[in-house]
Motif scaffolding. Sequence first.
Motif, PDB file in Angstrom:
ATOM      1  N   GLY A  15      -1.854  -3.702  -0.643  1.00  0.00           N
ATOM      2  CA  GLY A  15      -1.469  -2.420  -1.668  1.00  0.00           C
ATOM      3  C   GLY A  15      -0.311  -2.267  -0.920  1.00  0.00           C
ATOM      4  N   TRP A  16       0.025  -3.506  -1.663  1.00  0.00           N
ATOM      5  CA  TRP A  16       1.565  -3.899  -1.628  1.00  0.00           C
ATOM      6  C   TRP A  16       2.069  -4.249  -2.784  1.00  0.00           C
ATOM      7  CZ3 TRP A  16       2.308  -8.071   3.260  1.00  0.00           C
ATOM      8  CH2 TRP A  16       2.183  -7.229   4.157  1.00  0.00           C
ATOM      9  N   ASP A  17       3.247  -2.897  -3.492  1.00  0.00           N
ATOM     10  CA  ASP A  17       3.589  -3.287  -4.667  1.00  0.00           C
ATOM     11  C   ASP A  17       3.949  -4.854  -5.249  1.00  0.00           C
ATOM     12  OD1 ASP A  17       6.877  -4.238  -4.034  1.00  0.00           O
ATOM     13  OD2 ASP A  17       7.264  -2.221  -4.655  1.00  0.00           O
ATOM     14  N   LYS A  55      -0.897   3.847  -0.132  1.00  0.00           N
ATOM     15  CA  LYS A  55      -0.689   2.788   0.440  1.00  0.00           C
ATOM     16  C   LYS A  55      -0.555   3.567   2.230  1.00  0.00           C
ATOM     17  CE  LYS A  55      -3.467  -0.161   1.294  1.00  0.00           C
ATOM     18  NZ  LYS A  55      -5.042  -0.016   2.148  1.00  0.00           N
ATOM     19  N   THR A 111       3.255   0.597  -0.469  1.00  0.00           N
ATOM     20  CA  THR A 111       3.337   1.796  -2.076  1.00  0.00           C
ATOM     21  C   THR A 111       2.875   2.558  -0.882  1.00  0.00           C
ATOM     22  OG1 THR A 111       1.095   1.952  -1.923  1.00  0.00           O
ATOM     23  CG2 THR A 111       2.247   0.006  -3.169  1.00  0.00           C
ATOM     24  N   ALA A 159      -4.064   4.680  -6.722  1.00  0.00           N
ATOM     25  CA  ALA A 159      -3.068   3.602  -5.781  1.00  0.00           C
ATOM     26  C   ALA A 159      -3.956   3.708  -4.638  1.00  0.00           C
ATOM     27  CB  ALA A 159      -2.051   4.023  -5.784  1.00  0.00           C
ATOM     28  N   THR A 172      -2.654   9.182  -6.950  1.00  0.00           N
ATOM     29  CA  THR A 172      -2.377   8.951  -6.131  1.00  0.00           C
ATOM     30  C   THR A 172      -3.817   8.223  -5.855  1.00  0.00           C
ATOM     31  OG1 THR A 172      -1.087  10.467  -5.468  1.00  0.00           O
ATOM     32  CG2 THR A 172      -2.058   9.301  -3.505  1.00  0.00           C
ATOM     33  N   ASP A 198      -4.905   0.228 -11.189  1.00  0.00           N
ATOM     34  CA  ASP A 198      -3.789  -0.100 -11.654  1.00  0.00           C
ATOM     35  C   ASP A 198      -4.130   1.791 -11.905  1.00  0.00           C
ATOM     36  OD1 ASP A 198      -5.305   0.829 -14.136  1.00  0.00           O
ATOM     37  OD2 ASP A 198      -4.547  -1.886 -14.381  1.00  0.00           O
ATOM     38  N   LYS A 199      -2.307   1.696 -12.558  1.00  0.00           N
ATOM     39  CA  LYS A 199      -2.050   3.359 -13.561  1.00  0.00           C
ATOM     40  C   LYS A 199      -3.174   3.794 -13.936  1.00  0.00           C
ATOM     41  CE  LYS A 199       2.693   2.358 -12.997  1.00  0.00           C
ATOM     42  NZ  LYS A 199       2.772   3.390 -11.202  1.00  0.00           N
TER      43      LYS A 199
END
Lengths: 624, 624
Positions: A601-603, A612, A609, B598, B595, B603-604
Motif C-alpha cells: 500500500g505504498w505509492d 493505508k 498512501t 485504496a 478510500t 486502483d482508482k
Amino acid sequence: MLYGYNGKILRVDLSQGVKTVDEPDEAFYRRYIGGRGFISYFLLKELAAGEDALGPKNRLIFAAGPVTGAPIAGSGRNSVGAKSPLTNGYGDAEVGGYWGAEFKHAGYDAIIIEGKSESPVYLWIEDGKVEIKDAKHLWSKTTGECQKLIQEELGDKGVRIAQIGVAGENQVRYSCIVNDLSHAAGRTGMGAVMGAKNLKAIAVRGHQKAVLSDAKAVNSLARWIRDNFKLDKFSAGLSKNGTAGALMGLNRAGGLPTSNFRQGMFDGADKISGEALKSSILVGRRGCYACPIRCKPEVAVGEPYNVDPIYGGPEYETLASLGSNCGIDNLEAIAKGNELCSAYGLDTISTGNSIAFAMECFEQGILTEKDTGGLKLNFGNAQAMVQLVEMIAKREGIGEVLAEGVARAAEVFGRGAENFAMHVKGQELPMHEPRFKQGMGLGYAISPTGADHCHNIHDSFYTRRPFSSRAAQLETLGIFEPLPCQDLSPAKVRMLVYGSQWQHLLNCLVFCYFVQLSPPQIADLIRGITGWDTSLWELMKVGERCVAMTRAFNIREGVTKDNDYLPRRFFVPFTSGPLNGVSIDKGELARAIDTYYAMVGWDKNGVPTLAKLQELGIEWVARV
Amino acid sequence: MLYGYNGKILRVDLSQGVKTVDEPDEAFYRRYIGGRGFISYFLLKELAAGEDALGPKNRLIFAAGPVTGAPIAGSGRNSVGAKSPLTNGYGDAEVGGYWGAEFKHAGYDAIIIEGKSESPVYLWIEDGKVEIKDAKHLWSKTTGECQKLIQEELGDKGVRIAQIGVAGENQVRYSCIVNDLSHAAGRTGMGAVMGAKNLKAIAVRGHQKAVLSDAKAVNSLARWIRDNFKLDKFSAGLSKNGTAGALMGLNRAGGLPTSNFRQGMFDGADKISGEALKSSILVGRRGCYACPIRCKPEVAVGEPYNVDPIYGGPEYETLASLGSNCGIDNLEAIAKGNELCSAYGLDTISTGNSIAFAMECFEQGILTEKDTGGLKLNFGNAQAMVQLVEMIAKREGIGEVLAEGVARAAEVFGRGAENFAMHVKGQELPMHEPRFKQGMGLGYAISPTGADHCHNIHDSFYTRRPFSSRAAQLETLGIFEPLPCQDLSPAKVRMLVYGSQWQHLLNCLVFCYFVQLSPPQIADLIRGITGWDTSLWELMKVGERCVAMTRAFNIREGVTKDNDYLPRRFFVPFTSGPLNGVSIDKGELARAIDTYYAMVGWDKNGVPTLAKLQELGIEWVARV
C-alpha cells in the motif's frame, strides 16, 4: 489493570538533568505494543525532521515490550532506537541477554533520552528510582572495566549494564550498545548516539516481576519450549553450535560472504566453523534471561591474542564478517576481533565490512601503505584485521575514516572506492549473500534500516516442503509454496511482505525470533500476558503498522525510493562455485521493489498512501 | 488426511445427464476454504465472461465449508452461488437449517451444476450416490407439497430438501432456494438460476459424520457456546425474540425502513414487533442443526389468512419489508406474505421492496388501477400486499413486471419510477436504513452482490464502548474506537474493510454470523476441525482473497465502479423523527468509496491491482 506492562515510560533530558514519567493509555500500548513500535512512534512524534543524528535533539529510546521480563524463553531482550547516524534514517537494534528483563523489572516500559549531558554520566535505575550519575571516571574504559566499576560503586553484582565503549564515545558511526558484556544492540550506530549524549551507561536493577494476566497460559508455553526445543532441528542446532553452526552449509551452497562479497565460498571455512570453534577455543555456552537454548558461545584464547571469556565469543555474523569476508581463517584472531568489538562497543558486522572494504581498496591500489600507516591490508591478514578494529574504535590513522562506515569512507577515498562499499542506505551488509538469498537481498534494499537480516526472510528455509521448522512459521500465515533461493517473483515478494511484518511484530513484542513459538502460539502468549482479547490478525497489523511508520520516518528524513537499491556487485555473476553465473537481475529487482510497494500500500514512489495509513489507524503519520 | 472435508466436489451436467467427482488437493481447500470462496473460485475459473445468468452455461454451486456438519452451533449452513440474474454480477446466498449439514454428511463439499435438463428433474444424493430423478410431477407444486412428495417417494422422512417453488420455476429474478421449508438462500436470485436449469430440488441424506482432527477442541467450543449464549445480550435476545427483537429499537432510533424508505419510523411498529409476534401468533421456535439458540419463529394464523406453521414465520427482514416498508401493520397478513414466499420460493426482502416500490409508483400516479388490475396499491393495503406476492411468484398481471426486480420494473414503468427503485446493482435493499447506518450504506454501495447486509457492518453495534458483544468481534481485529452511526470517515471505512473481510471469511467457513464465537475462537475452531496449523491471520486473508475474487468477477462481467452507488433517496434528509435533517452526503460517500478502494488495494477504478492479487496468491485471477 494493564497486564504485561509497567504503564510507565521514563523520560530523561540530559541537557536539563530532568526526569519525568509518562503514563500512556492502554490504547497506546495495544496499538504500538513495544520495541520498534514504541521507537518509531516517538521518533515520528517528537523528533523534528532533519535533525542531526548526533545532535542533542535526537531521541535515544530503550524499549521493552509485553514479553520482556516474562518467565519464558525469548523474553530477555530490548530494542534501542534513534535516528541513525549511519543511514540518517530510522535506526534501531535489538539485543538479548539480561538487561532488558532487568530494566522491565525496574518499573519502566521504555526510556526516552534527549539532550546532551555536559560531561559524561550514567543512569542508575533501581525499582523505579532514577539517578543521573557522574561517569567521568568511566569514560574511555573498556566495557569490562566499566561494568566492574559500576557494579562495585553500586555495591551490587546483580546490576545489569547497557553501555557504550570507546567506539561509542568516539561516535564511530557503527558503534553499538553492549549489555552484559557479550550482547550488542549492534546495528545502525546506536552507540554513537549514546556517545554524542555523553551517556556512558544505563545500570538497572529491578525486583518487580512481570504482572501476567494468565500466568498459567504463559507457563504452559514456557514449558512447551523447554520440552520441545531439542526436538526441533533449528533450535537444537542453535543449542549445540549457536548460529555458527550455519557457516559450513552456507559455504557449501556458495553463499558465504568471502573477501568483501567477491566470492561465496571460502577455502578456510572449515577452520572458522561452528564445529572448529567447538573443538578448539570454546569454553562454555551462555544464553539469555529465562532461555534454555543458550545459543551464545564463550571462548578463551591464550597467546598471542589473549581473549577474555567475559566477552562471550564470535557468532556466525562475526565469524563471517571478521573471518571469511576478510579472507581470514585464523579463528583466534577472529575471537580477538570479536572481543575488541565487545570491549570497545563496535558492531561486528559493520566493522568486518569496513575492514574488508579497506582490504579491497588496498588490493585495488586505492589505498596504499602510506594511507594505512604501513599496514599491509591484504585479504587474509589476521593481525591487520585485529589492529584495524582497535584503530577504528579509537579513530586512529585510517580508522578515523573507516569509523564513518563504508559509504562515507568511499567518498573520502574516491577513485572508484564506492564499488567496494557493501552497504544499503549507509549500513553495511550482514553476512547473507544477496545473490544466494535473493529475497534477503530484496529485503536489504527495502528495509527501513538499510541492509538488515533481522526483519527479513531467509530464503533457504523455504526451498522445499516441508519447510525447515524455523521457516514453517510462515505456513501459519498461509505461505506454503516452496520457492528457490534465486527467485524474485511476486511470490517471493509476498513472502517478504508477510515475513517482514511478522519480524516487525516480534521486534515490537520484543521477542527473540530464534525461539520456536509459531505465530498462533505468539498470539496465545500475548493473550496470556496482556489479557487482551487479541488475535494474530491484530498483532500482524501491529507489525504492518510498524513497517509503515519506519518507512514514513525515512521518507520524512529524505531516505526515499532512491535509497532502495543493492550494491552493484550483486548484479555481477559469481564466476565459480555452486553459484557460478548467478547474479541478481537489476530489472527484476526493480520490478520486485515496485511490486513490494504496491503490495504494502505504498505509492509508486514508495510512500505509504494516506488510505493505508488510515487503514492502519495511524493517519496522524501523514501529518508529521 | 483431509480433516473437516469430504475431499470431493460433485459435478452434475444436466444437459448431458453426467455426474463426475473432483478431488481437489489440500492447497485448494486451505486457500479457498468453502462457501463463497469455492463459489467465486469456480465462477471465475469455469464461467466464461458475459454468459446469460439464466442460460445453461451458468454454474449453480452449492457449497459447504469446514464447519458445515460439525457438531457445533452455526454449522447447519451452506452457500449457493451463481452469476446473479438480478445483478448480472457475482451472486450467492447463505442459508441455515439442516440441509447443509445433511449434504456434507452425504459425502461432498460442494456441487457444481451446469447445463439445463430437458424436463424438470431433481437430484437425489445419498451417502455419495447421486441420481438425477424425474420431477415433472413436482413442477408447480408448493415447497410444502414438493417436500412431502419427495420424502414419500424416497421413503425417508429424514431426507432434507433444498428446492425452488413456483417463483423459481418462473425465473422470478429474486426467487430463492428454500430448504427445510422455512430456510431460504434468499438473495441474488439463485432460485431463478435453478429454475432455468429445470432443477426442482436437491434431496440429500447422509450418514457420514464430520471427520475432525481434534474432536475435543471442537466439543469444548460447542460446550462454550451452550454454556454462554444466554449470558450474551445479543444471543440471548436472538434466542428470546429472534431477529424480530431488533424492530422496536430501530424504529425508536428512526432507522426502520417505512413506506419504501420514505420514513424511518412507522406508526404501527409495535403491532409488527418481535414482542407483538410473541404475544399473538407465535406457536414455537425452531433453529438449525446443532444450534441451541433457536432464533427462528414458527407461527400459526387462522381465518382469513390461514398460515401453516410448517413454513416457520417472519423474521426481522420480512416484518420490515412486507410490513413497515409497505406501511402495513397487520401481522397476520405479513405472516401470510412470509408463508407464500416460503411456499413459492421468493426472497422476502426483494419481494417486499418490489411491492413497496409498486405502492409508491401507485401513489405517485405512475401506476394506476388499470396497470394493477384494479388493485388499490396504497401503502398499508395488507390484502393487496398478499395478493401481489402471489402475482409476482406466478408472474400474473403487474406481477410479471415486478418479478423482474425494481430496477428492471422501473425501466418498464418509466416516468421517473427509477426514483422509487431502492436497489444497488439491481438487488433490492435489506431493511437497514443507510441514512441511519451509514457504514452499512457504504457497504451496500460496494458489496459484490449489491445491497447486502450480511457481509457488512452494523454501525449501531459500535457507537459506544464497550461495544455490544456481537460487535466486539471487531475488537479482536484491533478496532476499538466507537464511531457514530452517521459517519463515513476513514475510520468507518476501515471498520467496513475489516468487517467485510471477516464476514466474507464466515461465509467461506460456512459459519453462522449470529453465533458468538470471536475471531480468535474461530481460528481455534478451524484448527480443531482441520488440523491445519492455521491462524486468524491466514483465515482473514481467505476473507480478503474472497473479497478480491468477487470484485474481480464483477469487473469481468461489467459490474464496475459505476455500479458502486446508493439510490438518490438517501442523499435527501429525513424530514421528521430522531433523524430529522439527516442524509448521506454524496461527496462524502464518493470519498469513502475511493478510500475503500485504496485501503483494499484496488486502483482508482475499483479494480484489484495485480500486486494485490499476487499478494493474496491469486494472480491467476488477473488472467481470467
